[in-house]
Every structure is written in C-alpha cells, then in structure tokens.
Design a protein around this motif. Sequence first.
Motif, PDB file in Angstrom:
ATOM      1  N   LEU A 189       0.825  -1.211   0.000  1.00 35.77           N
ATOM      2  CA  LEU A 189       0.000   0.000   0.000  1.00 35.77           C
ATOM      3  C   LEU A 189       0.858   1.260   0.000  1.00 35.77           C
ATOM      4  CD1 LEU A 189      -2.798  -1.101   2.487  1.00 35.77           C
ATOM      5  CD2 LEU A 189      -2.998  -0.815   0.010  1.00 35.77           C
ATOM      6  N   SER A 190       1.999   1.200   0.675  1.00 37.45           N
ATOM      7  CA  SER A 190       2.906   2.351   0.674  1.00 37.45           C
ATOM      8  C   SER A 190       3.423   2.606  -0.742  1.00 37.45           C
ATOM      9  CB  SER A 190       4.077   2.115   1.623  1.00 37.45           C
ATOM     10  OG  SER A 190       3.632   2.051   2.956  1.00 37.45           O
ATOM     11  N   GLY A 191       3.739   1.547  -1.451  1.00 35.40           N
ATOM     12  CA  GLY A 191       4.175   1.677  -2.837  1.00 35.40           C
ATOM     13  C   GLY A 191       3.072   2.250  -3.708  1.00 35.40           C
ATOM     14  N   ASP A 192       1.837   1.749  -3.513  1.00 34.15           N
ATOM     15  CA  ASP A 192       0.693   2.285  -4.261  1.00 34.15           C
ATOM     16  C   ASP A 192       0.508   3.764  -3.961  1.00 34.15           C
ATOM     17  OD1 ASP A 192       0.186  -0.187  -5.357  1.00 34.15           O
ATOM     18  OD2 ASP A 192      -1.566  -0.631  -4.092  1.00 34.15           O
ATOM     19  N   ARG A 193       0.617   4.125  -2.685  1.00 40.57           N
ATOM     20  CA  ARG A 193       0.446   5.520  -2.272  1.00 40.57           C
ATOM     21  C   ARG A 193       1.469   6.402  -2.969  1.00 40.57           C
ATOM     22  NH1 ARG A 193       2.854   8.679   1.578  1.00 40.57           N
ATOM     23  NH2 ARG A 193       1.593  10.370   2.387  1.00 40.57           N
ATOM     24  N   LYS A 194       2.703   5.918  -3.033  1.00 40.02           N
ATOM     25  CA  LYS A 194       3.772   6.691  -3.673  1.00 40.02           C
ATOM     26  C   LYS A 194       3.461   6.892  -5.160  1.00 40.02           C
ATOM     27  CE  LYS A 194       8.026   6.136  -2.270  1.00 40.02           C
ATOM     28  NZ  LYS A 194       9.362   5.541  -2.018  1.00 40.02           N
ATOM     29  N   ARG A 195       3.010   5.805  -5.817  1.00 38.06           N
ATOM     30  CA  ARG A 195       2.680   5.906  -7.251  1.00 38.06           C
ATOM     31  C   ARG A 195       1.493   6.850  -7.478  1.00 38.06           C
ATOM     32  NH1 ARG A 195       4.114   0.583  -6.767  1.00 38.06           N
ATOM     33  NH2 ARG A 195       1.982  -0.180  -6.569  1.00 38.06           N
ATOM     34  N   GLN A 227       2.660  10.436  -7.087  1.00 36.81           N
ATOM     35  CA  GLN A 227       3.411  10.886  -8.254  1.00 36.81           C
ATOM     36  C   GLN A 227       2.466  11.187  -9.426  1.00 36.81           C
ATOM     37  OE1 GLN A 227       6.156   7.645  -8.745  1.00 36.81           O
ATOM     38  NE2 GLN A 227       7.669   8.499  -7.324  1.00 36.81           N
ATOM     39  N   ALA A 228       1.480  10.310  -9.621  1.00 32.04           N
ATOM     40  CA  ALA A 228       0.520  10.532 -10.712  1.00 32.04           C
ATOM     41  C   ALA A 228      -0.282  11.808 -10.466  1.00 32.04           C
ATOM     42  CB  ALA A 228      -0.411   9.328 -10.837  1.00 32.04           C
ATOM     43  N   LEU A 229      -0.694  12.018  -9.216  1.00 35.34           N
ATOM     44  CA  LEU A 229      -1.456  13.220  -8.875  1.00 35.34           C
ATOM     45  C   LEU A 229      -0.611  14.478  -9.078  1.00 35.34           C
ATOM     46  CD1 LEU A 229      -4.102  14.338  -7.831  1.00 35.34           C
ATOM     47  CD2 LEU A 229      -3.247  14.023  -5.501  1.00 35.34           C
ATOM     48  N   GLU A 230       0.662  14.404  -8.723  1.00 33.89           N
ATOM     49  CA  GLU A 230       1.556  15.550  -8.935  1.00 33.89           C
ATOM     50  C   GLU A 230       1.680  15.869 -10.424  1.00 33.89           C
ATOM     51  OE1 GLU A 230       5.096  14.308  -6.847  1.00 33.89           O
ATOM     52  OE2 GLU A 230       4.340  15.047  -4.924  1.00 33.89           O
ATOM     53  N   LYS A 231       1.742  14.836 -11.270  1.00 36.09           N
ATOM     54  CA  LYS A 231       1.806  15.059 -12.722  1.00 36.09           C
ATOM     55  C   LYS A 231       0.522  15.716 -13.216  1.00 36.09           C
ATOM     56  CE  LYS A 231       4.995  11.339 -13.917  1.00 36.09           C
ATOM     57  NZ  LYS A 231       5.175  10.062 -14.614  1.00 36.09           N
ATOM     58  N   ILE A 232      -0.616  15.250 -12.712  1.00 34.42           N
ATOM     59  CA  ILE A 232      -1.908  15.829 -13.116  1.00 34.42           C
ATOM     60  C   ILE A 232      -1.970  17.294 -12.707  1.00 34.42           C
ATOM     61  CG2 ILE A 232      -4.396  15.774 -12.648  1.00 34.42           C
ATOM     62  CD1 ILE A 232      -4.121  12.687 -12.463  1.00 34.42           C
TER      63      ILE A 232
END
Length: 94
Positions: A60-66, A69-74
């Motif tokens: 879940l920590s890995g998912d949260r990180k991904r 990152q995706a939200l930051e790109k958006i």
Amino acid sequence: MKERIERLKKLTNIPHKEIVWLIEQAELAVKQREIIEENKRQQEVTVHQFRQAQKDIQHLSGDRKRYKQALEKIITNLNFAITVAQNELEGDVK
C-alpha cells in the motif's frame, strides 16, 4: 502419557489416594501440554498474520507513492493548462 495413566490405574501396591493424585497430575500435565501446543499454534498464526500485514502495508505504501506521483503530474499538467488558458485570455483581451 495416556498409557502411563492406564498403567497407574492397574497398579495395586500403591495406596489408592496416591494413585488418584498421580493420575490427576498426569491428566493435568496432558491438559497443560495441549494448552501449550494450542498457544504455539495460535502464536504461529499471529506471526503469519503480522507478516502478511507488513507485506500489505509495504504494498500500500508503494501504491500511495505511485498515486502521489501521478497526482503531482496531473496537477502540473493542470497548472500548465491554466497558464496557457490565462495567456490566451490575455491575448484576446489586448
């Protein structure tokens, strides 16, 4: 252990009170061993569940990180789109 209990029951040269006490102690030891075995089993289950929970947390920590990152790109893309739209509006106003 149960075989020993049965042997004790068959002995005749030991006073009855002592035989009863020995039998009770033997039965108590058997019950204690069963409790210890059950506790060990429960401990193993708990350890397994804990390790599985650790793996889940890491996943879940890995998912949260991904997702972060995706939200930051958006957000970056939206900020860029807003800037472009503002520039176009300023160009239309002039």
